[in-house]
Design an enzyme around this catalytic site. Structure first.
Site, PDB file in Angstrom:
ATOM      1  N   HIS A  16      19.480  -5.601  80.556  1.00 24.76           N
ATOM      2  CA  HIS A  16      19.866  -4.739  79.638  1.00 24.76           C
ATOM      3  C   HIS A  16      21.417  -4.838  79.255  1.00 24.76           C
ATOM      4  O   HIS A  16      22.380  -5.071  79.597  1.00 24.76           O
ATOM      5  CB  HIS A  16      20.025  -3.361  80.601  1.00 24.76           C
ATOM      6  CG  HIS A  16      20.536  -1.790  79.737  1.00 24.76           C
ATOM      7  ND1 HIS A  16      21.687  -1.343  79.921  1.00 24.76           N
ATOM      8  CD2 HIS A  16      19.616  -1.675  78.546  1.00 24.76           C
ATOM      9  CE1 HIS A  16      21.522  -0.239  79.153  1.00 24.76           C
ATOM     10  NE2 HIS A  16      20.457  -0.321  78.332  1.00 24.76           N
ATOM     11  N   HIS A  58      26.146  -1.425  70.765  1.00 21.56           N
ATOM     12  CA  HIS A  58      25.436  -0.063  70.954  1.00 21.56           C
ATOM     13  C   HIS A  58      25.819   1.110  70.365  1.00 21.56           C
ATOM     14  O   HIS A  58      25.218   1.967  69.741  1.00 21.56           O
ATOM     15  CB  HIS A  58      25.375   0.172  72.655  1.00 21.56           C
ATOM     16  CG  HIS A  58      24.984   1.214  73.105  1.00 21.56           C
ATOM     17  ND1 HIS A  58      25.586   2.620  73.243  1.00 21.56           N
ATOM     18  CD2 HIS A  58      23.690   1.655  73.484  1.00 21.56           C
ATOM     19  CE1 HIS A  58      24.787   3.239  73.636  1.00 21.56           C
ATOM     20  NE2 HIS A  58      23.549   2.922  73.929  1.00 21.56           N
TER      21      HIS A  58
END
Length: 257
Positions: A16, A58
């Site tokens: 991740h 992100h």
């Protein structure tokens, strides 16, 4: 039959945003560290600059992880070249990541509408259709990307379609919903707002329908092992080091793709 992206032996392990105990998420060193641990599937996020360059990042804003300020979308590529993640690393472009690691597969979470056309252009220019999975919480955004690509590309369901598949699965309609929504897999949390999403029955029905279930974000070894025993098709983890050990204990590692 699964497309090239999902055609691999056993469950898929995803790192991740790479792996970085120092918080260098989505940076080249974090991705390099995950690859060094044996990962061949990397989950990343993308947003697009003011001048149309797809960046691996992100947040909507820069402040949490960089020394920059404001929205990434309000900056040009040249302006972002001076911004550093945790004071050390620059923000990479998607094209750069695809070029740097041609044997790695990317799970790309498309974070904003402005990225739809630019990400299509990057995938087309790099010929990366078989190496990427297009994901987004927004099914509308995800489908806009897929419709503009010249070749099929793997995709996971957004929040709305995931909920519909879960509701439809006891009725035997999961495969029909997935095909209609152009979904190759479901990427879901184990729980959502206190309610269980990933149950043994749900995983069994999805597997029977040919829809792998990938679970995020799983960081504890006992939970990883429990979910794998239940038959999930993949795990997404911040603790790439832990997940690598779990996968190594189960069979060939690095995963063969």
């Amino acid at each position: 039959m699964p497309g090239p992206y999902l055609a691999t032996e056993g469950p898929i392990a995803f790192s991740h945003r790479g792996f970085s105990p120092e918080g260098l998420e989505n940076t080249l060193p974090a991705l390099e560290a995950a690859i060094g641990l044996g990962f061949r599937y990397l989950e990343i996020d993308v947003r697009t600059t003011r001048d149309g360059v797809v960046m691996v990042f992100h947040d909507e804003r820069l402040e949490r992880v960089t020394n920059g300020t404001g929205r990434l979308a309000d900056h040009s590529l040249a302006e972002l070249s001076a911004v550093r993640v945790r004071g050390n690393e620059r923000i990479p472009t998607l094209a750069e990541v695809l070029q740097r690691w041609p044997d790695v597969r990317l799970n790309i979470d498309v974070k904003d509408d402005a990225s739809v056309r630019p990400i299509v252009e990057v995938i087309e220019q790099s010929g990366a259709h078989d190496r990427v999975l297009v994901a987004s919480f927004s099914d509308r955004r995800r489908l806009r990307v897929l419709r503009q690509l010249s070749r099929p590309t793997a995709s996971s369901a957004g929040m709305a379609v995931s909920a519909i598949v879960k509701a439809a699965s006891p009725l035997g309609l999961a495969r029909w919903v997935a095909r209609l929504a152009r979904v190759d897999c479901l990427q879901v949390p184990r729980h959502f707002r206190g309610f269980p999403v990933v149950t043994r029955g749900f995983v069994r029905r999805c597997n029977a329908a040919g829809i792998p279930v990938h679970v995020w974000t799983v960081n504890e070894r006992p939970v990883m092992e429990e979910l794998l025993a239940e038959g999930v098709g993949g795990l997404v983890s911040d603790r790439a080091d832990v997940l690598a050990r779990v996968m190594r204990d189960r069979g060939p590692w690095p995963q063969i793709i």
